[in-house]
Design an enzyme around this catalytic site. Structure first.
Site, PDB file in Angstrom:
ATOM      1  N   TYR A 153      14.242   5.833  -0.486  1.00 40.49           N
ATOM      2  CA  TYR A 153      14.524   5.919  -1.935  1.00 40.49           C
ATOM      3  C   TYR A 153      14.311   4.546  -2.604  1.00 40.49           C
ATOM      4  CZ  TYR A 153      17.147   7.099  -6.210  1.00 40.49           C
ATOM      5  OH  TYR A 153      17.521   7.319  -7.513  1.00 40.49           O
ATOM      6  N   LYS A 157      11.606   3.520  -5.494  1.00 41.92           N
ATOM      7  CA  LYS A 157      12.035   3.038  -6.815  1.00 41.92           C
ATOM      8  C   LYS A 157      11.519   1.623  -7.088  1.00 41.92           C
ATOM      9  CE  LYS A 157      14.128   6.749  -8.146  1.00 41.92           C
ATOM     10  NZ  LYS A 157      13.615   7.493  -9.308  1.00 41.92           N
TER      11      LYS A 157
HETATM   12  P1  NAD Z   1      19.061  15.524 -10.345  1.00 39.48           P
HETATM   13  O1  NAD Z   1      18.957  15.816  -8.898  1.00 39.48           O
HETATM   14  O2  NAD Z   1      20.274  15.996 -11.094  1.00 39.48           O
HETATM   15  O3  NAD Z   1      17.768  16.085 -11.114  1.00 39.48           O
HETATM   16  C1  NAD Z   1      16.477  15.894 -10.606  1.00 39.48           C
HETATM   17  C2  NAD Z   1      15.575  16.985 -11.159  1.00 39.48           C
HETATM   18  O4  NAD Z   1      14.264  16.805 -10.606  1.00 39.48           O
HETATM   19  C3  NAD Z   1      16.017  18.396 -10.767  1.00 39.48           C
HETATM   20  O5  NAD Z   1      15.997  19.244 -11.900  1.00 39.48           O
HETATM   21  C4  NAD Z   1      14.992  18.825  -9.724  1.00 39.48           C
HETATM   22  O6  NAD Z   1      14.762  20.231  -9.694  1.00 39.48           O
HETATM   23  C5  NAD Z   1      13.757  18.058 -10.187  1.00 39.48           C
HETATM   24  N1  NAD Z   1      12.777  17.871  -9.109  1.00 39.48           N
HETATM   25  C6  NAD Z   1      13.042  17.563  -7.814  1.00 39.48           C
HETATM   26  N2  NAD Z   1      11.911  17.530  -7.107  1.00 39.48           N
HETATM   27  C7  NAD Z   1      10.902  17.826  -7.963  1.00 39.48           C
HETATM   28  C8  NAD Z   1       9.492  17.953  -7.812  1.00 39.48           C
HETATM   29  N3  NAD Z   1       8.901  17.782  -6.629  1.00 39.48           N
HETATM   30  N4  NAD Z   1       8.750  18.261  -8.910  1.00 39.48           N
HETATM   31  C9  NAD Z   1       9.353  18.471 -10.104  1.00 39.48           C
HETATM   32  N5  NAD Z   1      10.688  18.363 -10.305  1.00 39.48           N
HETATM   33  C10 NAD Z   1      11.448  18.043  -9.240  1.00 39.48           C
HETATM   34  O7  NAD Z   1      18.898  13.950 -10.468  1.00 39.48           O
HETATM   35  P2  NAD Z   1      19.341  12.925 -11.621  1.00 39.48           P
HETATM   36  O8  NAD Z   1      20.577  12.249 -11.164  1.00 39.48           O
HETATM   37  O9  NAD Z   1      19.303  13.555 -12.959  1.00 39.48           O
HETATM   38  O10 NAD Z   1      18.156  11.859 -11.474  1.00 39.48           O
HETATM   39  C11 NAD Z   1      17.022  11.839 -12.309  1.00 39.48           C
HETATM   40  C12 NAD Z   1      16.214  10.593 -11.997  1.00 39.48           C
HETATM   41  O11 NAD Z   1      17.016   9.440 -12.204  1.00 39.48           O
HETATM   42  C13 NAD Z   1      15.730  10.533 -10.543  1.00 39.48           C
HETATM   43  O12 NAD Z   1      14.438   9.952 -10.497  1.00 39.48           O
HETATM   44  C14 NAD Z   1      16.735   9.617  -9.905  1.00 39.48           C
HETATM   45  O13 NAD Z   1      16.193   8.979  -8.772  1.00 39.48           O
HETATM   46  C15 NAD Z   1      16.996   8.652 -11.029  1.00 39.48           C
HETATM   47  N6  NAD Z   1      18.265   7.924 -10.899  1.00 39.48           N
HETATM   48  C16 NAD Z   1      19.439   8.608 -10.833  1.00 39.48           C
HETATM   49  C17 NAD Z   1      20.623   7.884 -10.704  1.00 39.48           C
HETATM   50  C18 NAD Z   1      21.961   8.565 -10.624  1.00 39.48           C
HETATM   51  O14 NAD Z   1      22.933   7.872 -10.349  1.00 39.48           O
HETATM   52  N7  NAD Z   1      22.071   9.848 -10.877  1.00 39.48           N
HETATM   53  C19 NAD Z   1      20.587   6.494 -10.630  1.00 39.48           C
HETATM   54  C20 NAD Z   1      19.362   5.844 -10.701  1.00 39.48           C
HETATM   55  C21 NAD Z   1      18.208   6.577 -10.829  1.00 39.48           C
END
Ligand code: NAD
Length: 245
Positions: A153, A157
Site C-alpha cells: 500500500y 501511494k
Molecule cells: P473505501 O474502501 O471505503 O472505498 C474504496 C472504493 O473503491 C469502494 O467503493 C470500492 O468498491 C472501490 N474500488 C475498489 N477496487 C476498485 C477497482 N479495482 N476499480 C474501481 N473501483 C474500485 O475506501 P476509502 O477509505 O474511501 O478510500 C478512498 C481512497 O482514499 C483510497 O485510495 C484510499 O487508499 C485513500 N485513503 C484512505 C484513507 C483512510 O483513512 N480511509 C487514508 C488515506 C488514503
C-alpha cells in the site's frame, strides 16, 4: 468552481470517493461515478440525481485498460468532455513483509497505482483536446512516511506521488494540472476494520487529536479541482491532522 465541468471520480461508490463526487455535483459539475461495485455506483448516482445534480454510474475495474477506455468513451458520448479526474479507487491488503503474498502485492499496485495511470492516460487525451484539466490523485500519509505491514500500500501511494509529479510536468503545457492529496487516517469502511486499540494509538500520534472525516479530504480535492487552483501543479496537499509534516 467546477460548474459546467465534467468530473470522473474512481472508487466513488462509497467513502471518500462518494463524498468527493457528491460535493462536485453540488458545485454544479456533471459527475461520472466509477466503481467496481455496480450497486454502490448506481445507488450514489441516483442519490445525486434525486438531489438535483447530474451524475451517471459506470461499473469498471480500474486495473483493466479496456474497461477504463469504455468509461471515458461513455463520458465523452454523454457529457462531451472530461475536465476533472479524481483517481481515488484504492484497496489495502495488509501483511508483514515476510508474509506478504505476491497476489497481495499485485492487487494493491494494480488497483492503486496502475489504475491511476490507466485513467490518467485516457483522461489526459480528452483534456488535451479541451486544453483544460484538473487531475487529483488520492495518495496517503503512509506513502510519505511508510507503515509497518503495508509495504504494498505504501509503495503504491508513494508511487502515486511520483506519477503526480511526472504527469504534472508533462501535461502542464496543455493547461492540465496534476496534484495529489495525501489523507491521514480518515473515518471510512477502510479504517473501520482497524481494532479500537490501534485507532487509539493512531489518534495519539495526531496533533489535532482525532481521525479525519471524508469531508476534510473532499474540501482539499474541491480546491485543487477548481479553476482557482490553476497555478498549482505537482503538489502534495496533506490532510492529516498534523500527523506528518
Ligand atoms: P473505501 O474502501 O471505503 O472505498 C474504496 C472504493 O473503491 C469502494 O467503493 C470500492 O468498491 C472501490 N474500488 C475498489 N477496487 C476498485 C477497482 N479495482 N476499480 C474501481 N473501483 C474500485 O475506501 P476509502 O477509505 O474511501 O478510500 C478512498 C481512497 O482514499 C483510497 O485510495 C484510499 O487508499 C485513500 N485513503 C484512505 C484513507 C483512510 O483513512 N480511509 C487514508 C488515506 C488514503
Amino acid at each position: 468552481m467546477p460548474r459546467d465541468k465534467t468530473a470522473v471520480v474512481t472508487g466513488a461508490g462509497r467513502g471518500i470517493g462518494a463524498s468527493i463526487a457528491q460535493a462536485l455535483a453540488r458545485e454544479g459539475a456533471r459527475v461520472v461515478i466509477v466503481d467496481i461495485d455496480p450497486d454502490q455506483a448506481e445507488r450514489l448516482s441516483a442519490t445525486i440525481r434525486e438531489a438535483g445534480g447530474k451524475a451517471f454510474a459506470q461499473t469498471a475495474d480500474v486495473r483493466d485498460a479496456q474497461q477504463v477506455k469504455s468509461v471515458f468513451d461513455a463520458t465523452v458520448e454523454k457529457y462531451g468532455s472530461v475536465d476533472i479526474l479524481v483517481n481515488n479507487a484504492g484497496i489495502t491488503r495488509d501483511a508483514l513483509l515476510l508474509r506478504m503474498k505476491d497476489e497481495d502485492w499485485d492487487a494493491v499496485l494494480n488497483i492503486n497505482l496502475k489504475g491511476a495511470f490507466l485513467c490518467t492516460r485516457e483522461g489526459a487525451k480528452i483534456m488535451s483536446k479541451g486544453r483544460y484539466g484538473r487531475i487529483v490523485n488520492i495518495s496517503s500519509v503512509v506513502g510519505q512516511m511508510g507503515n509497518a505491514g503495508q509495504a504494498n500500500y505504501c509503495a503504491s501511494k508513494a508511487g502515486l506521488i511520483g506519477l503526480t509529479r511526472s504527469n504534472a510536468r508533462e501535461l502542464a503545457r496543455r493547461n492540465i494540472t496534476v496534484n495529489a492529496v495525501a489523507p491521514g487516517f480518515i473515518v471510512t469502511d477502510m479504517t473501520d476494520v482497524l481494532p479500537e486499540k490501534i485507532k487509539e494509538e493512531l489518534t495519539s500520534q495526531i496533533p489535532l487529536g482525532k481521525l479525519g472525516q471524508t469531508e476534510d479530504v473532499t474540501q482539499a480535492v474541491l480546491f485543487l479541482a477548481s479553476q482557482k487552483a490553476g497555478y498549482i501543479t505537482g503538489q502534495v496537499l496533506a490532510v492529516n491532522g498534523g500527523m506528518y509534516m
